[in-house]
Motif scaffolding. Structure first.
Motif, PDB file in Angstrom:
ATOM      1  N   ALA A 160     -34.307  -5.949 -26.136  1.00 12.73           N
ATOM      2  CA  ALA A 160     -32.909  -6.356 -26.114  1.00 12.73           C
ATOM      3  C   ALA A 160     -32.747  -7.332 -27.276  1.00 12.73           C
ATOM      4  CB  ALA A 160     -32.560  -7.028 -24.797  1.00 12.73           C
ATOM      5  N   VAL A 161     -31.867  -6.997 -28.192  1.00 12.38           N
ATOM      6  CA  VAL A 161     -31.665  -7.801 -29.391  1.00 12.38           C
ATOM      7  C   VAL A 161     -30.207  -8.237 -29.438  1.00 12.38           C
ATOM      8  CG1 VAL A 161     -31.826  -7.860 -31.906  1.00 12.38           C
ATOM      9  CG2 VAL A 161     -33.442  -6.469 -30.593  1.00 12.38           C
ATOM     10  N   GLU A 162     -30.018  -9.529 -29.548  1.00 15.80           N
ATOM     11  CA  GLU A 162     -28.668 -10.078 -29.556  1.00 15.80           C
ATOM     12  C   GLU A 162     -28.256 -10.495 -30.964  1.00 15.80           C
ATOM     13  OE1 GLU A 162     -26.059 -13.600 -27.402  1.00 15.80           O
ATOM     14  OE2 GLU A 162     -28.089 -13.190 -26.704  1.00 15.80           O
ATOM     15  N   GLY A 163     -27.058 -10.067 -31.369  1.00 12.49           N
ATOM     16  CA  GLY A 163     -26.465 -10.564 -32.604  1.00 12.49           C
ATOM     17  C   GLY A 163     -26.795  -9.809 -33.878  1.00 12.49           C
ATOM     18  N   VAL A 164     -26.869  -8.490 -33.826  1.00 14.65           N
ATOM     19  CA  VAL A 164     -27.117  -7.721 -35.051  1.00 14.65           C
ATOM     20  C   VAL A 164     -25.860  -7.813 -35.924  1.00 14.65           C
ATOM     21  CG1 VAL A 164     -27.659  -5.464 -36.031  1.00 14.65           C
ATOM     22  CG2 VAL A 164     -28.677  -6.150 -33.837  1.00 14.65           C
ATOM     23  N   PRO A 165     -26.008  -8.320 -37.152  1.00 17.07           N
ATOM     24  CA  PRO A 165     -24.835  -8.501 -38.015  1.00 17.07           C
ATOM     25  C   PRO A 165     -24.556  -7.271 -38.874  1.00 17.07           C
ATOM     26  CG  PRO A 165     -26.737  -9.403 -39.101  1.00 17.07           C
ATOM     27  CD  PRO A 165     -27.219  -8.876 -37.758  1.00 17.07           C
ATOM     28  N   LYS A 166     -23.426  -7.292 -39.540  1.00 19.46           N
ATOM     29  CA  LYS A 166     -23.166  -6.304 -40.587  1.00 19.46           C
ATOM     30  C   LYS A 166     -24.056  -6.701 -41.766  1.00 19.46           C
ATOM     31  CE  LYS A 166     -19.042  -4.600 -41.171  1.00 19.46           C
ATOM     32  NZ  LYS A 166     -17.594  -4.435 -41.399  1.00 19.46           N
ATOM     33  N   PHE A 167     -24.576  -5.702 -42.467  1.00 14.32           N
ATOM     34  CA  PHE A 167     -25.505  -5.975 -43.547  1.00 14.32           C
ATOM     35  C   PHE A 167     -24.817  -5.889 -44.902  1.00 14.32           C
ATOM     36  CE2 PHE A 167     -28.182  -4.208 -40.111  1.00 14.32           C
ATOM     37  CZ  PHE A 167     -28.926  -5.351 -39.860  1.00 14.32           C
ATOM     38  N   GLY A 168     -25.310  -6.714 -45.808  1.00 15.04           N
ATOM     39  CA  GLY A 168     -24.799  -6.745 -47.172  1.00 15.04           C
ATOM     40  C   GLY A 168     -25.776  -7.495 -48.049  1.00 15.04           C
ATOM     41  N   TYR A 169     -25.301  -7.922 -49.188  1.00 19.33           N
ATOM     42  CA  TYR A 169     -26.168  -8.614 -50.150  1.00 19.33           C
ATOM     43  C   TYR A 169     -26.769  -9.892 -49.565  1.00 19.33           C
ATOM     44  CZ  TYR A 169     -27.858 -10.751 -54.398  1.00 19.33           C
ATOM     45  OH  TYR A 169     -28.668 -11.333 -55.328  1.00 19.33           O
ATOM     46  N   HIS A 170     -25.967 -10.617 -48.798  1.00 20.56           N
ATOM     47  CA  HIS A 170     -26.404 -11.920 -48.267  1.00 20.56           C
ATOM     48  C   HIS A 170     -27.563 -11.820 -47.273  1.00 20.56           C
ATOM     49  CE1 HIS A 170     -23.908 -10.722 -44.875  1.00 20.56           C
ATOM     50  NE2 HIS A 170     -24.484 -11.677 -44.171  1.00 20.56           N
ATOM     51  N   ASN A 171     -27.748 -10.674 -46.637  1.00 16.16           N
ATOM     52  CA  ASN A 171     -28.812 -10.545 -45.628  1.00 16.16           C
ATOM     53  C   ASN A 171     -29.597  -9.243 -45.793  1.00 16.16           C
ATOM     54  OD1 ASN A 171     -26.920  -8.734 -44.690  1.00 16.16           O
ATOM     55  ND2 ASN A 171     -26.761  -9.614 -42.649  1.00 16.16           N
ATOM     56  N   ARG A 172     -29.787  -8.821 -47.035  1.00 12.44           N
ATOM     57  CA  ARG A 172     -30.452  -7.534 -47.253  1.00 12.44           C
ATOM     58  C   ARG A 172     -31.914  -7.546 -46.825  1.00 12.44           C
ATOM     59  NH1 ARG A 172     -31.349  -6.712 -53.712  1.00 12.44           N
ATOM     60  NH2 ARG A 172     -33.361  -7.718 -53.660  1.00 12.44           N
ATOM     61  N   THR A 173     -32.594  -8.684 -46.894  1.00 13.82           N
ATOM     62  CA  THR A 173     -33.979  -8.756 -46.423  1.00 13.82           C
ATOM     63  C   THR A 173     -34.035  -8.510 -44.922  1.00 13.82           C
ATOM     64  OG1 THR A 173     -34.508 -10.312 -48.193  1.00 13.82           O
ATOM     65  CG2 THR A 173     -36.061 -10.174 -46.366  1.00 13.82           C
ATOM     66  N   ALA A 174     -33.098  -9.088 -44.194  1.00 13.64           N
ATOM     67  CA  ALA A 174     -33.020  -8.847 -42.749  1.00 13.64           C
ATOM     68  C   ALA A 174     -32.690  -7.383 -42.474  1.00 13.64           C
ATOM     69  CB  ALA A 174     -31.980  -9.765 -42.116  1.00 13.64           C
ATOM     70  N   ALA A 175     -31.888  -6.772 -43.335  1.00 10.73           N
ATOM     71  CA  ALA A 175     -31.555  -5.349 -43.174  1.00 10.73           C
ATOM     72  C   ALA A 175     -32.813  -4.494 -43.315  1.00 10.73           C
ATOM     73  CB  ALA A 175     -30.505  -4.926 -44.201  1.00 10.73           C
ATOM     74  N   TYR A 176     -33.657  -4.814 -44.293  1.00 15.68           N
ATOM     75  CA  TYR A 176     -34.922  -4.085 -44.446  1.00 15.68           C
ATOM     76  C   TYR A 176     -35.773  -4.207 -43.187  1.00 15.68           C
ATOM     77  CZ  TYR A 176     -34.928  -2.771 -49.405  1.00 15.68           C
ATOM     78  OH  TYR A 176     -34.671  -2.169 -50.612  1.00 15.68           O
TER      79      TYR A 176
END
Length: 159
Positions: free
Chosen positions: A39-55
């Motif tokens: 269960a994962v809470e708070g998945v954001p929209k991805f973009g340049y500011h959080n691309r490492t988290a997107a990977y």
């Protein structure tokens, strides 16, 4: 890796704890050795500011899918919208050819990244499948009956 909450094969995490820290595929595989459901809470929209988290999120979904795990999450948007600011170079050139005028209207959070741009389609597909009735029914059957019969060319083997 510390699990904030975990019981009966289920673990709870804030998105930041799983994807905003230096965690890799081996860590996620280790997690799925002990937990079948995240269960994962708070998945954001991805973009340049959080691309490492997107990977990392893409890697987490890949590992979970390969392990036939279950994902329950809260997110800012539907899967396709989570990645709408992530594009390949070709997509970026097609939608906004460079000129002095287009530079002024560029989205500052647009992430132009070929690797992530190609991986997003697989991730969107997997997130959609993970949410399908068929996938969830298969998951339920697997975990209700961990010793299930496998047809091995006419022979039945316990797996």
């Amino acid at each position: 890796m510390q699990v904030p909450l975990g019981a009966n094969g289920c673990a709870y995490f804030q998105f930041e704890d799983l994807c905003d820290r230096p965690i890799g595929a081996a860590d996620y595989f280790g997690l799925f050795k002990k937990f079948h459901t995240l269960a994962v809470e708070g998945v954001p929209k991805f973009g340049y500011h959080n691309r490492t988290a997107a990977y990392r999120f893409v890697t987490l979904v890949d590992v979970m899918y390969e392990n036939k795990g279950r994902l329950l999450c809260t997110a800012e948007a539907e899967p396709i919208e989570l990645f709408e600011n992530v594009v390949t170079v070709a997509e970026a050139q097609k939608s906004s050819p460079r000129s002095s005028r287009s530079q002024k209207s560029d989205d500052p959070d647009l992430c132009v990244d070929n690797e992530l741009g190609f991986a997003k389609d697989r991730t969107i597909s997997r997130l959609t499948e993970l949410n399908s009735r068929e996938y969830l029914e298969d998951f339920e059957a697997k975990w209700q009956h961990p010793l299930h019969a496998v047809d091995n060319g006419g022979d039945v083997v316990l797996a």
